[in-house]
Design a protein around this motif. Structure first.
Motif, PDB file in Angstrom:
ATOM      1  N   HIS A   1       9.400  -3.343  -6.977  1.00 33.94           N
ATOM      2  CA  HIS A   1       9.429  -2.981  -8.394  1.00 33.94           C
ATOM      3  C   HIS A   1       8.180  -3.468  -9.120  1.00 33.94           C
ATOM      4  O   HIS A   1       7.703  -2.820 -10.054  1.00 33.94           O
ATOM      5  CB  HIS A   1      10.701  -3.515  -9.071  1.00 33.94           C
ATOM      6  N   GLN A   2       7.633  -4.592  -8.675  1.00 34.08           N
ATOM      7  CA  GLN A   2       6.430  -5.123  -9.316  1.00 34.08           C
ATOM      8  C   GLN A   2       5.224  -4.237  -9.041  1.00 34.08           C
ATOM      9  O   GLN A   2       4.414  -3.972  -9.925  1.00 34.08           O
ATOM     10  CB  GLN A   2       6.178  -6.546  -8.825  1.00 34.08           C
ATOM     11  N   ILE A   3       5.101  -3.787  -7.795  1.00 33.42           N
ATOM     12  CA  ILE A   3       3.978  -2.920  -7.427  1.00 33.42           C
ATOM     13  C   ILE A   3       4.108  -1.559  -8.097  1.00 33.42           C
ATOM     14  O   ILE A   3       3.156  -1.034  -8.680  1.00 33.42           O
ATOM     15  CB  ILE A   3       3.912  -2.752  -5.901  1.00 33.42           C
ATOM     16  N   ALA A   4       5.315  -0.990  -8.037  1.00 37.07           N
ATOM     17  CA  ALA A   4       5.531   0.347  -8.593  1.00 37.07           C
ATOM     18  C   ALA A   4       5.277   0.386 -10.094  1.00 37.07           C
ATOM     19  O   ALA A   4       4.683   1.342 -10.614  1.00 37.07           O
ATOM     20  CB  ALA A   4       6.942   0.820  -8.283  1.00 37.07           C
ATOM     21  N   THR A   5       5.714  -0.643 -10.803  1.00 40.14           N
ATOM     22  CA  THR A   5       5.563  -0.610 -12.257  1.00 40.14           C
ATOM     23  C   THR A   5       4.131  -0.851 -12.723  1.00 40.14           C
ATOM     24  O   THR A   5       3.812  -0.595 -13.887  1.00 40.14           O
ATOM     25  CB  THR A   5       6.500  -1.638 -12.928  1.00 40.14           C
TER      26      THR A   5
ATOM     27  N   VAL B   1       1.826   0.940 -11.572  1.00 37.80           N
ATOM     28  CA  VAL B   1       1.358   2.330 -11.613  1.00 37.80           C
ATOM     29  C   VAL B   1       2.158   3.124 -12.643  1.00 37.80           C
ATOM     30  O   VAL B   1       1.609   3.901 -13.416  1.00 37.80           O
ATOM     31  CB  VAL B   1       1.477   2.989 -10.225  1.00 37.80           C
ATOM     32  N   ASN B   2       3.482   2.931 -12.629  1.00 39.04           N
ATOM     33  CA  ASN B   2       4.373   3.617 -13.557  1.00 39.04           C
ATOM     34  C   ASN B   2       5.361   2.597 -14.134  1.00 39.04           C
ATOM     35  O   ASN B   2       6.285   2.180 -13.441  1.00 39.04           O
ATOM     36  CB  ASN B   2       5.131   4.736 -12.847  1.00 39.04           C
ATOM     37  N   PRO B   3       5.180   2.210 -15.393  1.00 41.15           N
ATOM     38  CA  PRO B   3       6.049   1.187 -15.996  1.00 41.15           C
ATOM     39  C   PRO B   3       7.526   1.570 -16.016  1.00 41.15           C
ATOM     40  O   PRO B   3       8.386   0.693 -16.180  1.00 41.15           O
ATOM     41  CB  PRO B   3       5.501   1.072 -17.430  1.00 41.15           C
ATOM     42  N   ASN B   4       7.831   2.845 -15.833  1.00 43.16           N
ATOM     43  CA  ASN B   4       9.224   3.292 -15.865  1.00 43.16           C
ATOM     44  C   ASN B   4       9.865   3.360 -14.491  1.00 43.16           C
ATOM     45  O   ASN B   4      11.004   3.826 -14.363  1.00 43.16           O
ATOM     46  CB  ASN B   4       9.311   4.667 -16.532  1.00 43.16           C
ATOM     47  N   ALA B   5       9.156   2.934 -13.448  1.00 41.54           N
ATOM     48  CA  ALA B   5       9.692   2.987 -12.088  1.00 41.54           C
ATOM     49  C   ALA B   5      10.931   2.106 -11.959  1.00 41.54           C
ATOM     50  O   ALA B   5      11.053   1.080 -12.638  1.00 41.54           O
ATOM     51  CB  ALA B   5       8.625   2.557 -11.090  1.00 41.54           C
ATOM     52  N   ARG B   6      11.816   2.516 -11.074  1.00 44.57           N
ATOM     53  CA  ARG B   6      13.065   1.778 -10.837  1.00 44.57           C
ATOM     54  C   ARG B   6      13.232   1.512  -9.344  1.00 44.57           C
ATOM     55  O   ARG B   6      12.712   2.248  -8.517  1.00 44.57           O
ATOM     56  CB  ARG B   6      14.267   2.567 -11.366  1.00 44.57           C
ATOM     57  N   CYS B   7      13.999   0.478  -9.026  1.00 45.31           N
ATOM     58  CA  CYS B   7      14.215   0.141  -7.617  1.00 45.31           C
ATOM     59  C   CYS B   7      15.594  -0.464  -7.416  1.00 45.31           C
ATOM     60  O   CYS B   7      16.065  -1.260  -8.240  1.00 45.31           O
ATOM     61  CB  CYS B   7      13.152  -0.852  -7.142  1.00 45.31           C
ATOM     62  N   VAL B   8      16.226  -0.077  -6.315  1.00 43.14           N
ATOM     63  CA  VAL B   8      17.467  -0.720  -5.871  1.00 43.14           C
ATOM     64  C   VAL B   8      17.157  -1.423  -4.558  1.00 43.14           C
ATOM     65  O   VAL B   8      16.700  -0.788  -3.593  1.00 43.14           O
ATOM     66  CB  VAL B   8      18.607   0.299  -5.659  1.00 43.14           C
ATOM     67  N   TYR B   9      17.359  -2.725  -4.533  1.00 39.31           N
ATOM     68  CA  TYR B   9      17.138  -3.531  -3.332  1.00 39.31           C
ATOM     69  C   TYR B   9      18.446  -3.691  -2.582  1.00 39.31           C
ATOM     70  O   TYR B   9      19.508  -3.872  -3.199  1.00 39.31           O
ATOM     71  CB  TYR B   9      16.613  -4.921  -3.707  1.00 39.31           C
TER      72      TYR B   9
ATOM     73  N   ARG C   1       0.831  -1.208   0.000  1.00 40.42           N
ATOM     74  CA  ARG C   1       0.000   0.000   0.000  1.00 40.42           C
ATOM     75  C   ARG C   1       0.865   1.258   0.000  1.00 40.42           C
ATOM     76  O   ARG C   1       0.544   2.247  -0.667  1.00 40.42           O
ATOM     77  CB  ARG C   1      -0.946  -0.002   1.207  1.00 40.42           C
ATOM     78  N   GLY C   2       1.961   1.204   0.753  1.00 39.66           N
ATOM     79  CA  GLY C   2       2.851   2.358   0.822  1.00 39.66           C
ATOM     80  C   GLY C   2       3.532   2.644  -0.507  1.00 39.66           C
ATOM     81  O   GLY C   2       3.633   3.806  -0.933  1.00 39.66           O
ATOM     82  N   VAL C   3       4.009   1.599  -1.156  1.00 43.19           N
ATOM     83  CA  VAL C   3       4.672   1.771  -2.452  1.00 43.19           C
ATOM     84  C   VAL C   3       3.682   2.303  -3.479  1.00 43.19           C
ATOM     85  O   VAL C   3       4.001   3.207  -4.265  1.00 43.19           O
ATOM     86  CB  VAL C   3       5.286   0.437  -2.924  1.00 43.19           C
ATOM     87  N   ARG C   4       2.481   1.759  -3.478  1.00 47.19           N
ATOM     88  CA  ARG C   4       1.467   2.220  -4.426  1.00 47.19           C
ATOM     89  C   ARG C   4       1.148   3.700  -4.193  1.00 47.19           C
ATOM     90  O   ARG C   4       1.022   4.483  -5.142  1.00 47.19           O
ATOM     91  CB  ARG C   4       0.205   1.364  -4.288  1.00 47.19           C
ATOM     92  N   TYR C   5       1.022   4.086  -2.919  1.00 45.38           N
ATOM     93  CA  TYR C   5       0.728   5.483  -2.598  1.00 45.38           C
ATOM     94  C   TYR C   5       1.845   6.392  -3.118  1.00 45.38           C
ATOM     95  O   TYR C   5       1.576   7.415  -3.761  1.00 45.38           O
ATOM     96  CB  TYR C   5       0.574   5.660  -1.089  1.00 45.38           C
ATOM     97  N   MET C   6       3.094   6.042  -2.820  1.00 45.02           N
ATOM     98  CA  MET C   6       4.211   6.891  -3.248  1.00 45.02           C
ATOM     99  C   MET C   6       4.269   7.008  -4.765  1.00 45.02           C
ATOM    100  O   MET C   6       4.515   8.093  -5.310  1.00 45.02           O
ATOM    101  CB  MET C   6       5.533   6.334  -2.702  1.00 45.02           C
ATOM    102  N   THR C   7       4.037   5.896  -5.454  1.00 42.27           N
ATOM    103  CA  THR C   7       4.084   5.927  -6.916  1.00 42.27           C
ATOM    104  C   THR C   7       2.984   6.821  -7.465  1.00 42.27           C
ATOM    105  O   THR C   7       3.196   7.569  -8.430  1.00 42.27           O
ATOM    106  CB  THR C   7       3.956   4.504  -7.489  1.00 42.27           C
TER     107      THR C   7
END
Length: 282
Positions: free
Chosen positions: A91-95, A97-105, A64-70
């Motif tokens: 990265h799965q949740i963010a993309t 909403v925005n297919p161009n989202a990026r993530c560093v784990y 929910r938090g990742v979706r909100y931020m995106t």
């Protein structure tokens, strides 16, 4: 007792003691765990049968938090203490909403790092996302290496995530100072999403069972530590808290998810034993 080396275990994996990342993976129904982790998890469930439900509630909060931020325009994330990949990775949740989202784990557990890299390669997205092994206690090291991946632009807002990890920092360690160092590196407009275990205000009659779990984890390679709501609030110093502020995990924008755990905790959200919050850097 010394366990024989497992040829399938990534280099550096400690199979002498159970590990929190791998135990959590087992709680969530994952497969990136070993017999010693499963044995620990089964004992934990026997002690506290609802622990799997609580673990899932924490994972759903992350989503929910990742979706909100995106949805607020954040398209790059630094997920520290990301753990073993499971359902609903950042990265799965963010993309969605925005297919161009990026993530560093980032994680210090070799299993989590190895499986994260495999997941990114399997999905064909290793060129847009990255994974690092590192200890969150070293902000400058992690920050510099995260930027070196090329996945993050330090001039634009970043979503910093420390969900389900800060309670592994000892009470005698400067947890708030560590978090503030990360926050000082973030550009204006960035967000900080976090959660923590607590017994402060938990309204349940099962305090003895929670203490047993606490003692069990002391025998693992990753003991955890409770903090009060006030201590958790110190992590957000200098940030603008997003409504509803610091609340129980099930109470943070429950309308934004499809939790199956909601009914179990709706009447008593403190049962989760987890508090959480999202802050924005002015």
């Amino acid at each position: 007792m010394t366990h024989a080396p497992d040829p399938d275990a990534p280099e550096g994996v400690d199979l002498e003691r159970p590990n929190a990342a791998r135990i959590y993976d087992w709680f969530l129904g994952g497969t990136a765990n070993w017999a010693i982790d499963r044995q620990f998890g089964e004992q934990a469930v026997q002690t506290f049968p609802m622990i799997k439900t609580i673990a899932k509630a924490g994972r759903e909060f992350l989503g929910r938090g990742v979706r909100y931020m995106t949805e607020q325009g954040i398209d790059q994330f630094l997920d520290i203490g990301s753990g073993v990949p499971t359902v609903g990775n950042v990265h799965q949740i963010a993309t969605t909403v925005n297919p161009n989202a990026r993530c560093v784990y980032v994680d210090n557990e070799p299993v989590a790092v190895a499986h994260s890299q495999i997941l990114l390669e399997r999905e064909g997205v290793a060129d847009r996302h990255a994974v690092l092994q590192g200890d969150l206690r070293n902000p400058s090291d992690i920050w510099n290496r995260a930027l070196e991946t090329g996945a993050l632009d330090p001039k634009r807002p970043i979503g910093l995530i420390m969900v389900g990890v800060l309670y592994f920092i000892g009470r005698d360690e400067p947890a708030a100072e560590i978090v503030q160092k990360y926050l000082s590196l973030l550009p204006s407009g960035s967000y900080f999403l976090s959660s923590h275990l607590t017994i402060d205000g938990v309204e349940t009659p099962d305090g003895e069972l929670r203490e047993r779990i606490h003692e069990q984890y002391k025998r693992s390679s990753t003991p955890f530590h409770y903090r009060t709501r006030a201590e958790f609030g110190e992590f957000f110093t200098g940030l603008e808290l997003v409504d509803p502020g610091i609340v129980w995990v099930p109470d943070w924008h429950p309308e934004a998810g499809d939790s199956r755990n909601g009914d179990r905790m709706a009447g008593n959200p403190s049962f989760s034993g987890g508090i959480c919050g999202l802050g924005r850097k002015p």
